[in-house]
Design a protein around this motif. Structure first.
Motif, PDB file in Angstrom:
ATOM      1  N   LEU A 168       0.861  -1.184   0.000  1.00  0.00           N
ATOM      2  CA  LEU A 168       0.000   0.000   0.000  1.00  0.00           C
ATOM      3  C   LEU A 168       0.901   1.239   0.000  1.00  0.00           C
ATOM      4  CD1 LEU A 168      -2.685  -1.205   2.569  1.00  0.00           C
ATOM      5  CD2 LEU A 168      -3.003  -0.871   0.104  1.00  0.00           C
ATOM      6  N   ASN A 169       0.552   2.199  -0.853  1.00  0.00           N
ATOM      7  CA  ASN A 169       1.450   3.344  -1.021  1.00  0.00           C
ATOM      8  C   ASN A 169       0.675   4.560  -1.546  1.00  0.00           C
ATOM      9  OD1 ASN A 169       3.961   4.744  -1.173  1.00  0.00           O
ATOM     10  ND2 ASN A 169       3.988   4.349  -3.377  1.00  0.00           N
ATOM     11  N   PRO A 170       0.747   5.691  -0.819  1.00  0.00           N
ATOM     12  CA  PRO A 170       1.519   5.868   0.404  1.00  0.00           C
ATOM     13  C   PRO A 170       0.797   5.331   1.635  1.00  0.00           C
ATOM     14  CG  PRO A 170       0.422   7.913  -0.170  1.00  0.00           C
ATOM     15  CD  PRO A 170       0.124   6.959  -1.288  1.00  0.00           C
ATOM     16  N   VAL A 171       1.586   5.097   2.685  1.00  0.00           N
ATOM     17  CA  VAL A 171       1.046   4.816   4.016  1.00  0.00           C
ATOM     18  C   VAL A 171       1.279   6.064   4.846  1.00  0.00           C
ATOM     19  CG1 VAL A 171       1.191   3.381   6.074  1.00  0.00           C
ATOM     20  CG2 VAL A 171       1.497   2.344   3.812  1.00  0.00           C
ATOM     21  N   LYS A 172       0.181   6.612   5.373  1.00  0.00           N
ATOM     22  CA  LYS A 172       0.263   7.871   6.114  1.00  0.00           C
ATOM     23  C   LYS A 172      -0.204   7.671   7.558  1.00  0.00           C
ATOM     24  CE  LYS A 172      -0.844  10.594   1.966  1.00  0.00           C
ATOM     25  NZ  LYS A 172      -1.764  11.602   1.387  1.00  0.00           N
ATOM     26  N   VAL A 173       0.240   8.575   8.407  1.00  0.00           N
ATOM     27  CA  VAL A 173      -0.191   8.615   9.799  1.00  0.00           C
ATOM     28  C   VAL A 173      -0.830   9.971  10.051  1.00  0.00           C
ATOM     29  CG1 VAL A 173       0.614   8.749  12.189  1.00  0.00           C
ATOM     30  CG2 VAL A 173       1.499   6.974  10.674  1.00  0.00           C
ATOM     31  N   ASN A 174      -2.044   9.976  10.610  1.00  0.00           N
ATOM     32  CA  ASN A 174      -2.721  11.201  11.005  1.00  0.00           C
ATOM     33  C   ASN A 174      -2.603  11.393  12.513  1.00  0.00           C
ATOM     34  OD1 ASN A 174      -3.562  12.002   8.483  1.00  0.00           O
ATOM     35  ND2 ASN A 174      -5.708  11.447   8.777  1.00  0.00           N
ATOM     36  N   VAL A 175      -2.154  12.564  12.926  1.00  0.00           N
ATOM     37  CA  VAL A 175      -2.021  12.894  14.339  1.00  0.00           C
ATOM     38  C   VAL A 175      -2.843  14.142  14.630  1.00  0.00           C
ATOM     39  CG1 VAL A 175      -0.427  13.269  16.251  1.00  0.00           C
ATOM     40  CG2 VAL A 175       0.388  12.143  14.153  1.00  0.00           C
ATOM     41  N   VAL A 176      -3.938  13.998  15.377  1.00  0.00           N
ATOM     42  CA  VAL A 176      -4.674  15.171  15.833  1.00  0.00           C
ATOM     43  C   VAL A 176      -3.937  15.734  17.042  1.00  0.00           C
ATOM     44  CG1 VAL A 176      -6.826  16.046  16.806  1.00  0.00           C
ATOM     45  CG2 VAL A 176      -6.892  14.347  14.975  1.00  0.00           C
ATOM     46  N   MET A 177      -3.445  16.966  16.910  1.00  0.00           N
ATOM     47  CA  MET A 177      -2.668  17.579  17.979  1.00  0.00           C
ATOM     48  C   MET A 177      -3.590  18.198  19.024  1.00  0.00           C
ATOM     49  SD  MET A 177       0.353  16.868  17.139  1.00  0.00           S
ATOM     50  CE  MET A 177       1.102  17.762  18.493  1.00  0.00           C
ATOM     51  N   LEU A 178      -3.319  17.878  20.286  1.00  0.00           N
ATOM     52  CA  LEU A 178      -4.122  18.387  21.396  1.00  0.00           C
ATOM     53  C   LEU A 178      -3.197  18.980  22.457  1.00  0.00           C
ATOM     54  CD1 LEU A 178      -6.568  15.371  21.726  1.00  0.00           C
ATOM     55  CD2 LEU A 178      -7.165  17.635  20.896  1.00  0.00           C
ATOM     56  N   ARG A 179      -3.457  20.242  22.789  1.00  0.00           N
ATOM     57  CA  ARG A 179      -2.641  20.911  23.792  1.00  0.00           C
ATOM     58  C   ARG A 179      -2.748  20.182  25.142  1.00  0.00           C
ATOM     59  NH1 ARG A 179       0.945  24.416  22.455  1.00  0.00           N
ATOM     60  NH2 ARG A 179      -0.551  25.789  21.394  1.00  0.00           N
TER      61      ARG A 179
END
Length: 345
Positions: A168-179
């Motif tokens: 599988l390409n691309p393989v991505k990572v999602n990071v929801v940023m939380l203070r």
């Protein structure tokens, strides 16, 4: 030869592009295949989610029919989401159905990764091109706290590894940023991108947690993330693809994968948004920041023709909301819109 003939026939019957009143053209379809999820991330769900009855969920055949209609109007990219899409049994069957649509160029999926290791190969064989895994902490105990389940971190990391191994390409990572939650892990995610050749995307917290009021004090601006990264690893901006939600960077030293910054709140990208959404229960949602939704399922289940459905969708999309930029100009802040698990991102 057969595929070429099918493509030519499809193009001959192609109708005018799907366009809204601001001139934005739909090229991407987001499909929520289920509202159910086995995680309980509080920036996505209310405390007590109410699931849809199964009879209200679109069948794979209904989803594929909508996708075919939209493909004839110019949609070329499809992303499957949820809830958690891999909670829907035999999702590879739907992927294979979508792969048969001549105009569709790419099929992607966003997942929490829990079932990815066991499903990645089947999905790849069926025609899935790429996958994005939501991963909001690299500290196992903190990760368990964020997702509301214990002992699942290693399983998700294995899913990322297997996704790359099967191609599988691309393989991505999602990071929801939380203070105050994971904003101390930016450098850790950067190292993940550099060592594993993944694309890591940092996403600003948005008003889709199912609570009455959005909590802006939790937002970590994208510019802050960029500054933090560049204090250690200089970045080089990549050309922005039209309609893209992310500003993408590569590392100046050429090592590793890429970094994406999604500034939905501090620097929205509504001006050339090219997405249309289909909820699990058959609602067309032209804009995720608007509460407007249009019930296409009733047409599907009452014998409407493709032409009638296309006309309905065209009218719904034409009314697409201007975007979050207008809300911020008028109100400076935003009350929550709907829980993310009901929309699919």
């Amino acid at each position: 030869m057969g595929n070429d003939r099918e493509r030519n026939v499809a193009l001959e019957h192609k109708v005018e592009p799907l366009q809204d009143r601001f001139g934005r053209v739909a090229r991407k379809l987001r499909v929520s295949v289920t509202d159910r999820c086995n995680f309980r991330c509080d920036f996505c769900m209310p405390v007590k989610p109410v699931w849809l009855p199964k009879s209200e969920i679109l069948t794979y055949e209904e989803i594929a029919r909508i996708a075919r209609i939209l493909a004839r109007m110019g949609v070329t990219k499809i992303r499957l989401s949820g809830g958690e899409p891999l909670m829907r049994r035999d999702l590879d069957i739907l992927v294979a159905m979508l792969r048969e649509i001549p105009e569709v160029r790419t099929i992607a999926m966003t997942t929490n990764g829990f079932y990815l290791a066991e499903m990645a190969e089947r999905l790849k064989r069926a025609g899935l091109d790429s996958v994005t895994v939501s991963l909001h902490s690299l500290k196992p105990e903190r990760y368990d706290e964020v997702v509301g389940r214990k002992g699942v971190f290693e399983r998700v990391m294995e899913g990322l590894k297997v996704a790359q191994e099967v191609g599988l390409n691309p393989v991505k990572v999602n990071v929801v940023m939380l203070r105050g939650c994971n904003d101390d892990e930016i450098s850790d995610f950067v190292e993940l991108a550099r060592k594993s050749n993944l694309t890591v995307r940092f996403i600003e917290y948005m008003p889709f947690d199912g609570r009455k009021f959005w909590r802006p004090e939790l937002l970590v601006p994208g510019e802050e993330v960029v500054r933090t990264i560049e204090s250690v690893h200089p970045l080089v901006p990549m050309p922005r693809e039209q309609g893209s939600t992310a500003r993408v960077y590569r590392f100046a030293d050429g090592i590793g994968g890429e970094i994406g910054i999604i500034t939905s709140m501090t620097s929205p990208f509504c001006g050339d948004c090219d997405r249309i959404r289909l909820t699990a229960d058959g609602k067309i949602v032209p804009c995720m920041f608007s509460r407007d939704e249009y019930d296409v399922k009733s047409l599907l289940r009452s014998g409407a023709t493709d032409e009638e459905i296309a006309s309905f969708i065209r009218d719904a999309f034409y009314r697409k909301f201007a975007g979050v930029e207008s809300l911020l100009r008028e109100h400076k802040t935003i009350a929550y819109v709907r829980p993310m698990y009901q929309l699919g991102g």
